[in-house]
Scaffold this motif. Sequence first.
Motif, PDB file in Angstrom:
ATOM      1  N   UNK A  83     104.885 101.437  88.721  1.00 16.03           N
ATOM      2  CA  UNK A  83     103.625 101.665  88.008  1.00 16.03           C
ATOM      3  C   UNK A  83     103.633 101.061  86.603  1.00 16.03           C
ATOM      4  N   UNK A  84     104.671 101.286  85.839  1.00 18.53           N
ATOM      5  CA  UNK A  84     104.692 100.797  84.455  1.00 18.53           C
ATOM      6  C   UNK A  84     104.707  99.274  84.407  1.00 18.53           C
ATOM      7  N   UNK A  85     105.449  98.645  85.304  1.00 19.21           N
ATOM      8  CA  UNK A  85     105.479  97.177  85.346  1.00 19.21           C
ATOM      9  C   UNK A  85     104.118  96.625  85.737  1.00 19.21           C
ATOM     10  N   UNK A  86     103.487  97.246  86.712  1.00 23.02           N
ATOM     11  CA  UNK A  86     102.177  96.799  87.163  1.00 23.02           C
ATOM     12  C   UNK A  86     101.122  96.996  86.076  1.00 23.02           C
ATOM     13  N   UNK A  87     101.200  98.100  85.383  1.00 23.36           N
ATOM     14  CA  UNK A  87     100.231  98.392  84.312  1.00 23.36           C
ATOM     15  C   UNK A  87     100.390  97.418  83.147  1.00 23.36           C
ATOM     16  N   UNK A  88     101.622  97.091  82.777  1.00 26.47           N
ATOM     17  CA  UNK A  88     101.854  96.135  81.688  1.00 26.47           C
ATOM     18  C   UNK A  88     101.312  94.759  82.058  1.00 26.47           C
ATOM     19  N   UNK A  89     101.536  94.338  83.291  1.00 31.91           N
ATOM     20  CA  UNK A  89     101.024  93.042  83.735  1.00 31.91           C
ATOM     21  C   UNK A  89      99.496  93.041  83.779  1.00 31.91           C
ATOM     22  N   UNK A  90      98.923  94.128  84.243  1.00 34.96           N
ATOM     23  CA  UNK A  90      97.465  94.239  84.315  1.00 34.96           C
ATOM     24  C   UNK A  90      96.837  94.158  82.920  1.00 34.96           C
ATOM     25  N   UNK A  91      97.416  94.842  81.956  1.00 39.61           N
ATOM     26  CA  UNK A  91      96.881  94.806  80.593  1.00 39.61           C
ATOM     27  C   UNK A  91      97.044  93.424  79.961  1.00 39.61           C
ATOM     28  N   UNK A  92      98.164  92.772  80.235  1.00 44.41           N
ATOM     29  CA  UNK A  92      98.370  91.424  79.688  1.00 44.41           C
ATOM     30  C   UNK A  92      97.372  90.447  80.293  1.00 44.41           C
ATOM     31  N   UNK A  93      97.064  90.591  81.571  1.00 41.63           N
ATOM     32  CA  UNK A  93      96.094  89.707  82.209  1.00 41.63           C
ATOM     33  C   UNK A  93      94.673  89.978  81.742  1.00 41.63           C
ATOM     34  N   UNK A  94      94.420  91.192  81.324  1.00 39.80           N
ATOM     35  CA  UNK A  94      93.086  91.539  80.798  1.00 39.80           C
ATOM     36  C   UNK A  94      92.780  90.817  79.496  1.00 39.80           C
ATOM     37  N   UNK A  95      93.809  90.420  78.779  1.00 37.85           N
ATOM     38  CA  UNK A  95      93.633  89.730  77.501  1.00 37.85           C
ATOM     39  C   UNK A  95      92.850  88.431  77.683  1.00 37.85           C
ATOM     40  N   UNK A  96      93.160  87.688  78.737  1.00 37.54           N
ATOM     41  CA  UNK A  96      92.464  86.428  78.984  1.00 37.54           C
ATOM     42  C   UNK A  96      90.982  86.618  79.196  1.00 37.54           C
ATOM     43  N   UNK A  97      90.592  87.643  79.924  1.00 41.85           N
ATOM     44  CA  UNK A  97      89.171  87.921  80.158  1.00 41.85           C
ATOM     45  C   UNK A  97      88.473  88.310  78.866  1.00 41.85           C
ATOM     46  N   UNK A  98      89.149  89.095  78.046  1.00 42.40           N
ATOM     47  CA  UNK A  98      88.554  89.492  76.764  1.00 42.40           C
ATOM     48  C   UNK A  98      88.377  88.293  75.832  1.00 42.40           C
ATOM     49  N   UNK A  99      89.362  87.410  75.804  1.00 43.96           N
ATOM     50  CA  UNK A  99      89.264  86.213  74.968  1.00 43.96           C
ATOM     51  C   UNK A  99      88.127  85.325  75.472  1.00 43.96           C
ATOM     52  N   UNK A 100      87.986  85.201  76.789  1.00 47.33           N
ATOM     53  CA  UNK A 100      86.899  84.401  77.359  1.00 47.33           C
ATOM     54  C   UNK A 100      85.532  84.934  76.974  1.00 47.33           C
ATOM     55  N   UNK A 101      85.364  86.255  77.019  1.00 47.55           N
ATOM     56  CA  UNK A 101      84.087  86.855  76.608  1.00 47.55           C
ATOM     57  C   UNK A 101      83.840  86.632  75.123  1.00 47.55           C
ATOM     58  N   UNK A 102      84.894  86.716  74.326  1.00 46.31           N
ATOM     59  CA  UNK A 102      84.771  86.522  72.886  1.00 46.31           C
ATOM     60  C   UNK A 102      84.425  85.071  72.557  1.00 46.31           C
ATOM     61  N   UNK A 103      84.982  84.131  73.318  1.00 42.72           N
ATOM     62  CA  UNK A 103      84.743  82.711  73.051  1.00 42.72           C
ATOM     63  C   UNK A 103      83.306  82.298  73.343  1.00 42.72           C
TER      64      UNK A 103
END
Length: 175
Positions: A83-103
Amino acid sequence: MLVQIQHLDDAHALLCESSLSLTDRFGAVLLVDVLNLLLHFVATAYFFFTGLLLKTSPLSGSYVAMQAFWLAAHLSRLLLLVWSCSKAKQEANRTGALIGMFMNNIPANSALRRQLEMFTMQLMHHRVTFSACGLFELELPLVVNVLGSVTTYLVVLLQLKGPSSNSIASSQQRK
């Protein structure tokens, strides 16, 4: 704002390095632990189902309950590991979507946009992942794979044990 983007860039690079370092350092331990859990799952599930199928003693109810407890303990241990490994990867991948919306709200030729484009390139090339010696990633689908493997091994074991256990149970009932 450019300084904050640089801090975000540095934080992501540190997260990627940390996940790689953890994978390198504990990959073998994680591999042995997951294989150990798989073995315990198969053995415990086998004893659980044979206890359900062969009710030969008055203590079989408590025996089955204990095996069910161990099955739940092994499953929770696997879930805690993944769970913790999956959650860390999920949050790191969410960064790209947030940056895309911001751009989308930044002018095309600004310095901030160029900085964000460079950061998105880093996001594409440096992925956060946790694995066991590079053989499999520690993500939630691993739980499904382990449970599928346990089911397969359990079916094979019960088929191999089936006829002889029925004859043993019927001979014990005759006595």
